[in-house]
Design a protein around this motif. Sequence first.
Motif, PDB file in Angstrom:
ATOM      1  N   ARG A 188      -5.514  15.031  10.290  1.00 57.94           N
ATOM      2  CA  ARG A 188      -6.127  13.009  10.487  1.00 57.94           C
ATOM      3  C   ARG A 188      -4.905  12.587  11.337  1.00 57.94           C
ATOM      4  O   ARG A 188      -5.166  11.660  11.614  1.00 57.94           O
TER       5      ARG A 188
ATOM      6  N   CYS B  27     -12.617   7.762   6.104  1.00 57.05           N
ATOM      7  CA  CYS B  27     -12.064   8.584   4.498  1.00 57.05           C
ATOM      8  C   CYS B  27     -13.121   9.684   3.788  1.00 57.05           C
ATOM      9  O   CYS B  27     -13.650   8.219   2.752  1.00 57.05           O
TER      10      CYS B  27
ATOM     11  N   TYR C 153      -9.793   4.573   6.639  1.00 57.71           N
ATOM     12  CA  TYR C 153     -10.288   3.403   5.491  1.00 57.71           C
ATOM     13  C   TYR C 153     -11.644   3.965   5.598  1.00 57.71           C
ATOM     14  O   TYR C 153     -12.303   5.987   5.202  1.00 57.71           O
TER      15      TYR C 153
ATOM     16  N   ARG D 281       1.051  -1.075  -0.367  1.00 56.05           N
ATOM     17  CA  ARG D 281       0.128  -0.045   0.263  1.00 56.05           C
ATOM     18  C   ARG D 281       1.148   1.106   0.256  1.00 56.05           C
ATOM     19  O   ARG D 281       0.396   2.262  -0.242  1.00 56.05           O
TER      20      ARG D 281
ATOM     21  N   CYS E  57     -10.460   6.284  -3.693  1.00 58.10           N
ATOM     22  CA  CYS E  57      -9.283   5.673  -3.043  1.00 58.10           C
ATOM     23  C   CYS E  57      -9.085   4.202  -4.126  1.00 58.10           C
ATOM     24  O   CYS E  57      -8.966   3.269  -4.404  1.00 58.10           O
TER      25      CYS E  57
ATOM     26  N   CYS F 100      -4.353   5.065   7.432  1.00 60.80           N
ATOM     27  CA  CYS F 100      -5.016   5.883   6.916  1.00 60.80           C
ATOM     28  C   CYS F 100      -6.791   5.103   7.630  1.00 60.80           C
ATOM     29  O   CYS F 100      -6.623   4.589   8.659  1.00 60.80           O
TER      30      CYS F 100
ATOM     31  N   TYR G 243     -12.805   7.455  -0.060  1.00 60.33           N
ATOM     32  CA  TYR G 243     -12.640   6.220   0.939  1.00 60.33           C
ATOM     33  C   TYR G 243     -13.134   5.169  -0.973  1.00 60.33           C
ATOM     34  O   TYR G 243     -12.817   4.758  -0.685  1.00 60.33           O
TER      35      TYR G 243
ATOM     36  N   LEU H 170      -6.270  11.603   0.558  1.00 54.70           N
ATOM     37  CA  LEU H 170      -5.983  12.769   1.922  1.00 54.70           C
ATOM     38  C   LEU H 170      -5.307  12.786   1.877  1.00 54.70           C
ATOM     39  O   LEU H 170      -4.790  14.163   2.183  1.00 54.70           O
TER      40      LEU H 170
ATOM     41  N   CYS I 190      -2.190   8.352  -1.615  1.00 51.17           N
ATOM     42  CA  CYS I 190      -3.235   8.581  -0.313  1.00 51.17           C
ATOM     43  C   CYS I 190      -4.165   9.597  -0.736  1.00 51.17           C
ATOM     44  O   CYS I 190      -3.683  11.074  -0.373  1.00 51.17           O
TER      45      CYS I 190
HETATM   46  S1  SF4 Z   1      -8.840   5.810   1.963  1.00 52.48           S
HETATM   47 FE1  SF4 Z   1      -8.793   7.416   2.494  1.00 52.48          FE
HETATM   48  S2  SF4 Z   1      -7.198   7.858   4.880  1.00 52.48           S
HETATM   49 FE2  SF4 Z   1      -7.006   5.631   3.330  1.00 52.48          FE
HETATM   50  S3  SF4 Z   1      -5.556   5.239   1.549  1.00 52.48           S
HETATM   51 FE3  SF4 Z   1      -6.895   5.926   1.025  1.00 52.48          FE
HETATM   52  S4  SF4 Z   1      -7.297   7.956   0.958  1.00 52.48           S
HETATM   53 FE4  SF4 Z   1      -5.498   7.294   2.218  1.00 52.48          FE
END
Ligand code: SF4
Length: 918
Positions: free
Chosen positions: A472, A377, A374, A305, A383, A372, A380, A312, A310
């Motif tokens: 966060r 978010c 999840y 991962r 993502c 994260c 989400y 966010l 990401c």
């Molecule tokens: S769910 Fe949100 S916080 Fe988690 S990896 Fe994906 S974008 Fe990032």
Amino acid sequence: MSIEPTPAVNLSRKAPALIPFAGGAVLGTADGHSRRVGLAEAQKIFRSGFALVAHAAFVSGRLKTPPSSPVADVLELFAFVRPAQYCVPSPKGLARALGLTWPETDEDAALTLHIAASKLLDELRALGSGQRTRLAPLAANLIATGWRWGPEVADAIGAIGPSKSPIAGFDTWRELKHWEDEPDPGKPGSEPVGEAEAQARLVACIGASGEERAEQAAYLGAALYAFSPRERVGAPRIALVEAGTGVGKTLAYLAPSTLWAETNGPGLWISTYTRNLQRQISQELARFYPDPVEREEKVVVRKGRENYLCLLNFEEAVRGVALAPGQRTVALALIARWIGATNDGDVSGSGFPAFLGASLSLRDITDRRGECIYAACPHYRSCFIERVIRRARTAPIVIANHALVIAQATREAYALDETGDVPPDRPLRYVLDEGHHLFDAADSGFAAFLSGLEMAELRRWIRGPDGRFRTRMRGLEERLKDLVAGDADARAAMDEAISATTALPADGWLSRLHSGTSRGEAERFLACIYSQVLARNTDQEMAYSLEAELRPPNGELREQSRQLAVALNSLAAPMRRLALYLRRQMNDRADDLDTGQRGRIEAAARGLERRARIVLPTWIAMLHALEHDECAEEFVDWLEIVRDDGRDTDVGMRRHWIDPTIPLVSEILTPSHGALVTSATLRDVTDAEDWASADIRTGANHLNEPARRASFGSPFRYDQQSRIFIVRDIERRDLDQLAAALRELFLASGGGALGLFTAVKTLRAVERRISNALAEAGITLYAQHVDRLDTGTLVDLFRTEENSCLLGADALRDGVDVPGRSLRLAVFDKVPWPKPTILHKARRARFGRSYDEQLARLRLKQAFGRLIRTQQDRGCFVILEPRTPTRLLAAFPADAPVKRCGLAEAVAEIREFLAESR
Ligand code: SF4
């Protein structure tokens, strides 16, 4: 109000293109005139920012000066105009990506930069008005941040208004499609693959290229065992199949793999060692699934991962700096363009503009800290990570890497205990390519490091950051408060866990360690390790990472271990209670939790369990061993100060398996139904009966049922295609002699040469001594640990530029996959003996005295194997160590000519041998 083009609008025509070389640069104008200037003038022009370059950070390193104001980097323009398209970050890479004439000289390269810039701006002008309107907000913001290309881009797009919002255009996350949940595909079947069918598929695949080979068909026959049904639990069908270079093993195992996956459904993972090899396997699969839509359905490339953006983190980075002048903002803008164009969000993939890593840490935009949130978010549903995880559950074939397979298997083995279910993404069959790397992958994957950085990370995960406020990174409290609201026990467990983290290292722990002001149990423990490691090393070794035996631990270290173990126990207990509470909540509220909430609780519980039931107990067991001066016989423990360029970066205690294939077999191979372990170099020697080294490297000796084994030699004519030289008149400890030898060898091959060093210090010293001479001969020299480029980029440059040379540390040999003339000479500065580290000594004691030789031979065999990849290749291999033992030469194919001779003779023969292939 429109922004009028400024004088800088003609930057791409007026500014000189600057191509650095050792000791100066070529300056080229847009009308094709060029001149060579010395270092001082090149530095002055570069510092002014009024220059076109390709890869500003690389140029800055070459010229040994930073720019005082931003330069016009054509790669940035490329990333803006052609987002997510692959481009090797150099003038030649731009030429290839844009279909321009190949620049043979630095003067040509300078002109290429002008032509590339002009072509890219023309492409912008040619966009439809809708597309240009969409780009306008980002361009407006980029002008506001002082981007060098801003005015010209604005001019090409047309009149644009002032920025309406500081994040306008950066917010490409809004354009992403949402992923959809797929139904559970069910368990994979166990239908075997018929040999006739598999051979027919192979023939159909290679028919077009006409490369049918008998060894390849025989290889396929041997590999089929791994796809047959398992007869009893714990006895998977394991096939160990070695195939010399040129057999065509990838296509030969993909034929039965695709058939098995199509018949039996999801459950097949093909794993290799590096991300680059993942890409190659994925490209080979295009021969079985030429239709991109079908390929998309059948195959997914899956990485850890930390390789995916990401959204966010990206949004937070954008909101933090939008409109702030500087390269970081420019980098974020170009990544925003990439987000809108990428298929998978993979920042280690070929379309990501990796050169931006010089302006922004990828840690900031990936999920590397386990934060994260999840389903909580806002991104989400779009993502990238969630999307690829879901695709991997339903795609028949997953292309992974060994590190991910190991991480995944250990996590899933744990989830199995918790829920009693087989997680949906647990594969039943594996193809483990580059099988000779399994030992090293398992060594890292199953190791533990109780260190300052690891403990500080845990502290941050639980209580949030100590200083700087980020929305966060607030720790458990912020992530779980609504989930524990109303339950006093759960709330108390959370408070207890947060309070127990005061024992862990806080921000600034390393400086406190240096100043003798460590505080809290963990910091005091680290300070004791630091002083014991220093006390047991010599002063001359201070530039590199240092290690020290655990035994005997001094009295203070034992006492601090005891205290830290107590503190970690006090942390683990409330974390376990909190996880139990969350699991209970999932059961008790099964009827009113929606999918998103369940996912979020599951993620929080898993995060707590992994830390409280795997990480912390392992650390506590290590501390126990230290306190009582004992260690389980399957492990080796030691203390270490980690250093990077002489600077301390971490301190701690390591624990590795002496034989990491024990957990590899118990966690991955034994629970599977079958696995093909394959490589060109599984075995140390060529005796058909001797598989002892392959057993050690793959763990085959720990299987409940013996593996089937087969080996197929290479079809290449090494007597005609290769030459090996052991140079016997070089005193390699004399750096001048060593550098002169490399210089002459590289000149003899006319480039296309790789120099491998066992010590970074030697590599740097050689680079300083030979770069000018090679530059005068028109040969570009790249060097790991000198050029400010990551290893993947260096290898890409080396591959693209047929006559360039590359110096790398010994470990680079595994990452260099450069077929053809770009790699025609490999030079080892010495025999690649393994370093006699504490860990290695323990393994030598376990595997016997021949272990050192076995490793050295395997390294030579792997490096040699990279030299000849096709029947057209010719390659020379040189070891600059006169005392190279003859018994190591069994590493090379029996028909490869080996000669011990003086440097002059080797140089003359190499020149002649390689000239014949031109
Ligand atoms: S769910 Fe949100 S916080 Fe988690 S990896 Fe994906 S974008 Fe990032």
